[in-house]
Design a protein around this motif. Structure first.
Motif, PDB file in Angstrom:
ATOM      1  N   GLN A   1      -6.206  10.782 -13.167  1.00  0.00           N
ATOM      2  CA  GLN A   1      -7.392  11.051 -12.346  1.00  0.00           C
ATOM      3  C   GLN A   1      -8.029   9.745 -11.881  1.00  0.00           C
ATOM      4  N   ASP A   2      -8.100   8.758 -12.771  1.00  0.00           N
ATOM      5  CA  ASP A   2      -8.642   7.457 -12.391  1.00  0.00           C
ATOM      6  C   ASP A   2      -7.734   6.763 -11.386  1.00  0.00           C
ATOM      7  N   CYS A   3      -6.438   6.939 -11.537  1.00  0.00           N
ATOM      8  CA  CYS A   3      -5.498   6.336 -10.590  1.00  0.00           C
ATOM      9  C   CYS A   3      -5.755   6.841  -9.172  1.00  0.00           C
ATOM     10  N   ALA A   4      -5.970   8.139  -9.050  1.00  0.00           N
ATOM     11  CA  ALA A   4      -6.224   8.726  -7.728  1.00  0.00           C
ATOM     12  C   ALA A   4      -7.507   8.173  -7.117  1.00  0.00           C
ATOM     13  N   ALA A   5      -8.560   8.084  -7.933  1.00  0.00           N
ATOM     14  CA  ALA A   5      -9.843   7.585  -7.429  1.00  0.00           C
ATOM     15  C   ALA A   5      -9.759   6.104  -7.079  1.00  0.00           C
ATOM     16  N   LEU A   6      -9.124   5.323  -7.937  1.00  0.00           N
ATOM     17  CA  LEU A   6      -9.038   3.879  -7.713  1.00  0.00           C
ATOM     18  C   LEU A   6      -8.135   3.527  -6.540  1.00  0.00           C
ATOM     19  N   SER A   7      -7.149   4.369  -6.278  1.00  0.00           N
ATOM     20  CA  SER A   7      -6.290   4.107  -5.118  1.00  0.00           C
ATOM     21  C   SER A   7      -7.093   4.220  -3.824  1.00  0.00           C
TER      22      SER A   7
ATOM     23  N   GLU B   1       1.904   0.888 -11.456  1.00  0.00           N
ATOM     24  CA  GLU B   1       1.440  -0.339 -12.119  1.00  0.00           C
ATOM     25  C   GLU B   1       2.046  -1.573 -11.459  1.00  0.00           C
ATOM     26  N   ILE B   2       3.356  -1.514 -11.176  1.00  0.00           N
ATOM     27  CA  ILE B   2       4.040  -2.655 -10.548  1.00  0.00           C
ATOM     28  C   ILE B   2       3.503  -2.904  -9.141  1.00  0.00           C
ATOM     29  N   ALA B   3       3.319  -1.829  -8.366  1.00  0.00           N
ATOM     30  CA  ALA B   3       2.832  -1.973  -6.987  1.00  0.00           C
ATOM     31  C   ALA B   3       1.415  -2.530  -6.964  1.00  0.00           C
ATOM     32  N   ALA B   4       0.563  -2.034  -7.860  1.00  0.00           N
ATOM     33  CA  ALA B   4      -0.815  -2.518  -7.919  1.00  0.00           C
ATOM     34  C   ALA B   4      -0.849  -3.981  -8.357  1.00  0.00           C
ATOM     35  N   HIS B   5       0.019  -4.337  -9.289  1.00  0.00           N
ATOM     36  CA  HIS B   5       0.089  -5.722  -9.760  1.00  0.00           C
ATOM     37  C   HIS B   5       0.507  -6.658  -8.622  1.00  0.00           C
ATOM     38  N   SER B   6       1.471  -6.234  -7.824  1.00  0.00           N
ATOM     39  CA  SER B   6       1.934  -7.046  -6.701  1.00  0.00           C
ATOM     40  C   SER B   6       0.821  -7.257  -5.677  1.00  0.00           C
ATOM     41  N   LEU B   7       0.102  -6.178  -5.341  1.00  0.00           N
ATOM     42  CA  LEU B   7      -0.993  -6.289  -4.377  1.00  0.00           C
ATOM     43  C   LEU B   7      -2.111  -7.149  -4.939  1.00  0.00           C
ATOM     44  N   ARG B   8      -2.384  -6.982  -6.207  1.00  0.00           N
ATOM     45  CA  ARG B   8      -3.435  -7.767  -6.851  1.00  0.00           C
ATOM     46  C   ARG B   8      -3.141  -9.266  -6.732  1.00  0.00           C
ATOM     47  N   GLY B   9      -1.903  -9.668  -7.012  1.00  0.00           N
ATOM     48  CA  GLY B   9      -1.550 -11.078  -6.920  1.00  0.00           C
ATOM     49  C   GLY B   9      -1.668 -11.619  -5.510  1.00  0.00           C
TER      50      GLY B   9
ATOM     51  N   LEU C   1       0.833  -1.212   0.000  1.00  0.00           N
ATOM     52  CA  LEU C   1       0.000   0.000   0.000  1.00  0.00           C
ATOM     53  C   LEU C   1       0.862   1.255   0.000  1.00  0.00           C
ATOM     54  N   GLU C   2       1.920   1.241   0.790  1.00  0.00           N
ATOM     55  CA  GLU C   2       2.814   2.396   0.846  1.00  0.00           C
ATOM     56  C   GLU C   2       3.476   2.627  -0.506  1.00  0.00           C
ATOM     57  N   ALA C   3       3.835   1.562  -1.202  1.00  0.00           N
ATOM     58  CA  ALA C   3       4.424   1.697  -2.540  1.00  0.00           C
ATOM     59  C   ALA C   3       3.432   2.330  -3.504  1.00  0.00           C
ATOM     60  N   ILE C   4       2.160   1.987  -3.380  1.00  0.00           N
ATOM     61  CA  ILE C   4       1.119   2.602  -4.209  1.00  0.00           C
ATOM     62  C   ILE C   4       1.009   4.084  -3.911  1.00  0.00           C
ATOM     63  N   ARG C   5       1.034   4.437  -2.627  1.00  0.00           N
ATOM     64  CA  ARG C   5       0.910   5.851  -2.239  1.00  0.00           C
ATOM     65  C   ARG C   5       2.095   6.662  -2.774  1.00  0.00           C
ATOM     66  N   ARG C   6       3.310   6.115  -2.635  1.00  0.00           N
ATOM     67  CA  ARG C   6       4.493   6.842  -3.102  1.00  0.00           C
ATOM     68  C   ARG C   6       4.451   7.046  -4.616  1.00  0.00           C
ATOM     69  N   ALA C   7       4.109   5.998  -5.333  1.00  0.00           N
ATOM     70  CA  ALA C   7       4.066   6.099  -6.792  1.00  0.00           C
ATOM     71  C   ALA C   7       2.997   7.085  -7.245  1.00  0.00           C
ATOM     72  N   LEU C   8       1.872   7.072  -6.567  1.00  0.00           N
ATOM     73  CA  LEU C   8       0.798   8.004  -6.918  1.00  0.00           C
ATOM     74  C   LEU C   8       1.217   9.440  -6.640  1.00  0.00           C
ATOM     75  N   GLY C   9       1.889   9.648  -5.503  1.00  0.00           N
ATOM     76  CA  GLY C   9       2.322  10.995  -5.137  1.00  0.00           C
ATOM     77  C   GLY C   9       3.364  11.566  -6.071  1.00  0.00           C
ATOM     78  N   SER C  10       4.175  10.707  -6.663  1.00  0.00           N
ATOM     79  CA  SER C  10       5.228  11.169  -7.570  1.00  0.00           C
ATOM     80  C   SER C  10       4.839  11.052  -9.044  1.00  0.00           C
ATOM     81  N   ASN C  11       3.573  10.663  -9.287  1.00  0.00           N
ATOM     82  CA  ASN C  11       3.078  10.483 -10.666  1.00  0.00           C
ATOM     83  C   ASN C  11       3.920   9.497 -11.461  1.00  0.00           C
ATOM     84  N   ASP C  12       4.435   8.485 -10.767  1.00  0.00           N
ATOM     85  CA  ASP C  12       5.235   7.442 -11.412  1.00  0.00           C
ATOM     86  C   ASP C  12       4.296   6.303 -11.807  1.00  0.00           C
ATOM     87  N   HIS C  13       3.798   6.351 -13.035  1.00  0.00           N
ATOM     88  CA  HIS C  13       2.791   5.379 -13.453  1.00  0.00           C
ATOM     89  C   HIS C  13       3.353   3.959 -13.533  1.00  0.00           C
ATOM     90  N   TYR C  14       4.609   3.837 -13.930  1.00  0.00           N
ATOM     91  CA  TYR C  14       5.193   2.496 -14.033  1.00  0.00           C
ATOM     92  C   TYR C  14       5.319   1.859 -12.644  1.00  0.00           C
TER      93      TYR C  14
END
Length: 316
Positions: free
Chosen positions: A283-289, A248-256, A232-245
């Motif tokens: 914008q969708d990334c922010a809402a979905l997070s 994507e990796i953090a969300a994929h890891s949590l999803r699995g 979750l923290e990795a998702i927050r950091r990536a979202l805050g820095s607008n690092d889409h890649y």
């Protein structure tokens, strides 16, 4: 019908022996209860068994190369393979997989598609290139978090022999090994279906997929509880820095991880976030997070109840 707060290996079989029609573990889901009642009254098909005796696969043991970077996925596959008498070598990324494949002879490779440093397609291409000189060919089965039309064709075109969608289920893994590893499938293996209606935590599905192994269920839930805050923290950091890649990796890891423990709603939310990050829809990334955070909080509450119930049962 038998309802119990505790559940151990062989409980379902003992219930069948004494004439009990169904065995359900508390907390009981409405859909599972309805299915069990219908079955007991002869009004519907038998539901998938909640537990089955430990299985032993016929045939020669295999030496399997498992290329997988997700710790939970590693543990599930290794536990199943070792239960069936197989030997497993783990590669944490595509480069390690290629290195192992070039120096050791394996009976089959289980190759995750999405891995750091070198993905499964690139690793397969490197292995196939090396095999052109040696003349050997090792069966490679793709492991993919996606289950979409065209996935199998894409894997075959990349030089793989077959594919399995995650979360890994015992019966499906056995079937693939029987085809590509020259093994035999036991007559009875716990059957496990895909998620029915998405729920926060489907304990019965999770338990069935692990062949009724309560100890392993508890172990994986502990791993998930310790690793999910970092995800979750990795998702927050990536979202805050607008690092889409990175997102994507953090969300994929949590999803699995969520899919592996039967947390379908969190897995679906993380998958949507992964797709939004891949398509750079900020914008969708922010809402979905926020949806991911909400689903995680609900799941954590249920897992705390599970842990409290387990402690209570051990104290009896």
């Amino acid at each position: 019908m038998m309802l119990s707060s505790a559940h151990g290996l062989g409980d379902a079989a003992r219930c069948r022996e004494v004439g009990i029609s169904a065995f359900l573990t508390k907390p009981v889901r409405q859909s599972d209860l309805l299915d069990a009642i219908a079955t007991a009254m002869g009004l519907g098909p038998n539901p998938a068994p909640i537990a089955a005796p430990q299985q032993h696969r016929a045939g020669m043991p295999l030496h399997v190369l498992l290329a997988e970077d997700n710790l939970t996925n590693q543990k599930i596959v290794v536990r199943l393979l070792k239960k069936w008498g197989d030997r497993v070598t783990i590669a944490n990324n595509g480069r390690e997989a290629v290195a192992h494949a070039l120096k050791t002879r394996f009976d089959v490779v289980l190759m995750d598609v999405q891995m750091p440093e070198m993905n499964g397609f690139e690793a397969t291409a490197a292995i196939r290139e090396a095999e052109r000189e040696s003349g050997a060919r090792i069966p490679i089965i793709a492991l993919t978090a996606h289950s979409m039309e065209g996935d199998r064709e894409r894997c075959l075109a990349a030089g793989m022999d077959d594919y399995l969608s995650k979360p890994i289920r015992a019966r499906e893994l056995l079937e693939k090994l029987a085809v590509h590893g020259s093994t035999e499938i036991p007559e009875e293996v716990s059957a496990s279906s895909a998620y029915r209606d998405p729920c926060i935590f489907d304990r019965n599905e999770f338990l069935s997929r692990l062949e009724g192994d309560e100890v392993f269920v508890a172990e994986l839930l502990t791993i998930f509880s310790s690793s999910s805050p970092r995800q979750l923290e990795a998702i927050r950091r990536a979202l805050g820095s607008n690092d889409h890649y990175a997102l994507e990796i953090a969300a994929h890891s949590l999803r699995g991880s969520a899919a592996n423990i039967g947390a379908a709603r969190l897995a679906i939310a993380a998958e949507r976030l992964e797709l939004a990050a891949e398509e750079k829809r900020q914008q969708d990334c922010a809402a979905l997070s926020l949806v991911v955070e909400s689903e995680m909080h609900q799941l954590e509450a249920i897992l705390r109840e599970e842990e409290a119930l387990a402690h209570e049962n051990r104290g009896r």
